[in-house]
Design a protein around this motif. Structure first.
Motif, PDB file in Angstrom:
ATOM      1  N   GLN A  38      35.062  39.798  32.736  1.00  0.00           N
ATOM      2  CA  GLN A  38      35.616  39.770  31.422  1.00  0.00           C
ATOM      3  C   GLN A  38      36.850  39.035  31.696  1.00  0.00           C
ATOM      4  OE1 GLN A  38      35.314  43.250  29.667  1.00  0.00           O
ATOM      5  NE2 GLN A  38      33.418  42.836  28.853  1.00  0.00           N
ATOM      6  N   GLN A  39      37.821  39.309  32.899  1.00  0.00           N
ATOM      7  CA  GLN A  39      39.168  38.844  32.839  1.00  0.00           C
ATOM      8  C   GLN A  39      39.150  37.290  33.385  1.00  0.00           C
ATOM      9  OE1 GLN A  39      41.818  41.388  35.029  1.00  0.00           O
ATOM     10  NE2 GLN A  39      43.541  40.216  34.960  1.00  0.00           N
ATOM     11  N   MET A  40      38.192  37.528  34.292  1.00  0.00           N
ATOM     12  CA  MET A  40      38.250  35.831  34.901  1.00  0.00           C
ATOM     13  C   MET A  40      37.397  35.032  33.925  1.00  0.00           C
ATOM     14  SD  MET A  40      36.250  36.987  38.804  1.00  0.00           S
ATOM     15  CE  MET A  40      36.850  37.938  39.911  1.00  0.00           C
ATOM     16  N   GLU A  41      36.715  35.508  33.008  1.00  0.00           N
ATOM     17  CA  GLU A  41      36.025  34.637  32.033  1.00  0.00           C
ATOM     18  C   GLU A  41      37.309  33.758  31.115  1.00  0.00           C
ATOM     19  OE1 GLU A  41      32.751  34.283  28.635  1.00  0.00           O
ATOM     20  OE2 GLU A  41      33.675  36.143  28.913  1.00  0.00           O
ATOM     21  N   LYS A  42      38.434  34.836  30.763  1.00  0.00           N
ATOM     22  CA  LYS A  42      39.632  34.344  30.147  1.00  0.00           C
ATOM     23  C   LYS A  42      40.379  33.487  30.828  1.00  0.00           C
ATOM     24  CE  LYS A  42      39.543  38.715  27.455  1.00  0.00           C
ATOM     25  NZ  LYS A  42      40.278  39.876  27.017  1.00  0.00           N
ATOM     26  N   ALA A  70      34.638  39.552  43.830  1.00  0.00           N
ATOM     27  CA  ALA A  70      35.873  40.581  44.121  1.00  0.00           C
ATOM     28  C   ALA A  70      36.947  39.399  43.802  1.00  0.00           C
ATOM     29  CB  ALA A  70      36.018  40.788  45.540  1.00  0.00           C
ATOM     30  N   GLY A  71      38.375  39.695  43.694  1.00  0.00           N
ATOM     31  CA  GLY A  71      39.328  39.033  43.465  1.00  0.00           C
ATOM     32  C   GLY A  71      40.682  39.546  42.681  1.00  0.00           C
ATOM     33  N   ILE A  72      40.089  40.723  41.817  1.00  0.00           N
ATOM     34  CA  ILE A  72      41.173  41.220  40.826  1.00  0.00           C
ATOM     35  C   ILE A  72      41.353  42.955  41.549  1.00  0.00           C
ATOM     36  CG2 ILE A  72      41.451  42.543  38.755  1.00  0.00           C
ATOM     37  CD1 ILE A  72      39.942  40.239  37.708  1.00  0.00           C
ATOM     38  N   ILE A  73      42.444  43.093  41.847  1.00  0.00           N
ATOM     39  CA  ILE A  73      43.041  44.415  42.499  1.00  0.00           C
ATOM     40  C   ILE A  73      42.985  45.544  41.442  1.00  0.00           C
ATOM     41  CG2 ILE A  73      44.792  45.974  43.494  1.00  0.00           C
ATOM     42  CD1 ILE A  73      45.798  43.116  44.770  1.00  0.00           C
ATOM     43  N   THR A 130      30.220  49.473  39.654  1.00  0.00           N
ATOM     44  CA  THR A 130      31.588  50.251  39.927  1.00  0.00           C
ATOM     45  C   THR A 130      32.335  49.703  40.997  1.00  0.00           C
ATOM     46  OG1 THR A 130      30.098  51.449  41.316  1.00  0.00           O
ATOM     47  CG2 THR A 130      30.276  52.318  39.027  1.00  0.00           C
ATOM     48  N   ALA A 131      31.741  48.649  41.730  1.00  0.00           N
ATOM     49  CA  ALA A 131      32.832  48.065  42.852  1.00  0.00           C
ATOM     50  C   ALA A 131      33.564  47.255  42.370  1.00  0.00           C
ATOM     51  CB  ALA A 131      31.892  47.456  44.162  1.00  0.00           C
ATOM     52  N   THR A 132      33.304  46.059  41.560  1.00  0.00           N
ATOM     53  CA  THR A 132      33.955  45.271  40.851  1.00  0.00           C
ATOM     54  C   THR A 132      33.557  45.278  39.167  1.00  0.00           C
ATOM     55  OG1 THR A 132      32.387  43.499  41.267  1.00  0.00           O
ATOM     56  CG2 THR A 132      34.215  43.739  42.827  1.00  0.00           C
ATOM     57  N   PRO A 133      34.000  45.917  38.639  1.00  0.00           N
ATOM     58  CA  PRO A 133      33.407  46.402  37.211  1.00  0.00           C
ATOM     59  C   PRO A 133      33.488  45.091  36.371  1.00  0.00           C
ATOM     60  CG  PRO A 133      35.901  47.218  37.409  1.00  0.00           C
ATOM     61  CD  PRO A 133      35.181  46.805  38.881  1.00  0.00           C
ATOM     62  N   LEU A 134      32.679  45.166  35.282  1.00  0.00           N
ATOM     63  CA  LEU A 134      32.464  44.168  34.219  1.00  0.00           C
ATOM     64  C   LEU A 134      33.806  43.757  33.830  1.00  0.00           C
ATOM     65  CD1 LEU A 134      30.563  42.490  32.567  1.00  0.00           C
ATOM     66  CD2 LEU A 134      30.170  44.285  30.907  1.00  0.00           C
ATOM     67  N   ALA A 179      41.837  41.581  52.983  1.00  0.00           N
ATOM     68  CA  ALA A 179      41.282  40.909  51.727  1.00  0.00           C
ATOM     69  C   ALA A 179      41.165  41.696  50.490  1.00  0.00           C
ATOM     70  CB  ALA A 179      39.767  40.899  52.252  1.00  0.00           C
ATOM     71  N   VAL A 180      41.151  42.968  50.355  1.00  0.00           N
ATOM     72  CA  VAL A 180      41.154  43.963  49.265  1.00  0.00           C
ATOM     73  C   VAL A 180      42.487  43.887  48.686  1.00  0.00           C
ATOM     74  CG1 VAL A 180      39.085  45.023  49.971  1.00  0.00           C
ATOM     75  CG2 VAL A 180      41.494  46.123  50.294  1.00  0.00           C
ATOM     76  N   ASN A 181      43.428  43.676  49.513  1.00  0.00           N
ATOM     77  CA  ASN A 181      45.065  43.846  48.719  1.00  0.00           C
ATOM     78  C   ASN A 181      45.256  42.300  48.441  1.00  0.00           C
ATOM     79  OD1 ASN A 181      45.701  46.511  48.908  1.00  0.00           O
ATOM     80  ND2 ASN A 181      45.716  46.141  51.380  1.00  0.00           N
TER      81      ASN A 181
END
Length: 264
Positions: free
Chosen positions: A223-227, A127-130, A215-219, A190-192
């Motif tokens: 991919q965004q975290m990798e960038k 998690a980490g991206i809204i 589907t909870a924290t999609p791929l 947390a989620v916000n």
């Protein structure tokens, strides 16, 4: 095993020997789900995993905890039980990843004073991206606020004091419905919290392991975290969802073992 942190009884596992590897579970989860990963990693590492406050066999906090409070808890846990370990590798699933992102960025930026450094990180379906809300979700939220406003102003609470709680259960997620009032507030905080601004400061080597059917924290989150994380690499496990380490443990452990150099 048990310890006491800030008056809370905390359940944890301590197995193996070697460099310290700490595992943080996700929301609504517990350390039992890490059993397979722990069994594999303890061949080369000193593995520790704790049920965080409000989960598993650990006590629920008296007051709601936000992400910073969980970061603080992890530090206190390590300082009490493992003060001699000056390097700590972290592995986090789902919300556990959110905590690690906040902790690592804080240490790297100097906002958090820790007694240890973090040489490597593993984030699993983190998690980490809204998420961006769909039109259907926006309409659902609008309906919730309409009914909430009606209940608060109509006098229904005098007839049914539990009306708001019922409404929140109806419109909330399964995690929200299953949680106690204290943990519901913790979940909302947390989620916000958007961890995207902290990700460029996570400069350690980071292994991202993701299920392509999550589907909870999609791929796309992975991919965004990798960038955003300078030294991150993404490994995708096809055909699995949010619990990739449970759904394909063989491949998950092969990927993890390669990153951490765990002997077969």
């Amino acid at each position: 095993m048990n310890t006491n942190i800030d008056g809370l009884n905390i359940n944890y596992i301590d197995e193996g020997s070697g460099p310290l590897l700490v595992m943080l579970h996700g929301w609504g989860s517990n350390i039992d789900l890490f059993a397979g990963v722990i069994s594999f990693a303890k061949k080369s590492y000193h593995v520790v995993a704790m049920d965080m406050p409000g989960f598993g066999k650990s006590d629920e906090p008296a007051e709601p905890m936000n992400v910073d409070a969980y970061v603080d808890f992890v530090q206190k846990f390590l300082k009490k039980l493992y003060p001699e370990d000056k390097e700590v590798i972290f592995l986090g699933h789902s919300m556990g990843g959110r905590i690690i992102i906040k902790l690592a960025s804080g240490i790297n930026e100097g906002r958090i004073k820790a007694d240890f450094t973090i040489p490597k990180i593993i984030l699993t379906d983190s998690a980490g991206i809204i998420p961006v809300k769909t039109e259907a979700q926006k309409k659902r939220t609008k309906r919730y606020h309409f009914y909430k406003n009606f209940i608060e102003k109509s006098g229904i609470l005098k007839i049914d004091p539990d009306a708001l709680n019922k409404l929140q259960k109806k419109f909330g997620s399964a995690d929200y419905a299953a949680a106690s009032p204290v943990m519901r507030k913790s979940l909302v905080m947390a989620v916000n919290e958007d961890c995207v601004p902290y990700m460029p400061s996570v400069t350690q080597p980071v292994l991202l392991i993701w299920g392509d059917k999550d589907t909870a924290t999609p791929l796309s989150d992975g991919q965004q975290m990798e960038k955003l994380m300078p030294e991150a690499g993404l490994a995708v496990i096809n055909g699995v969802g949010h619990y990739s380490f449970l759904e394909n443990p063989y491949l998950y452990n092969r990927i993890l073992g390669s990153f951490l150099k765990i002997a077969d």
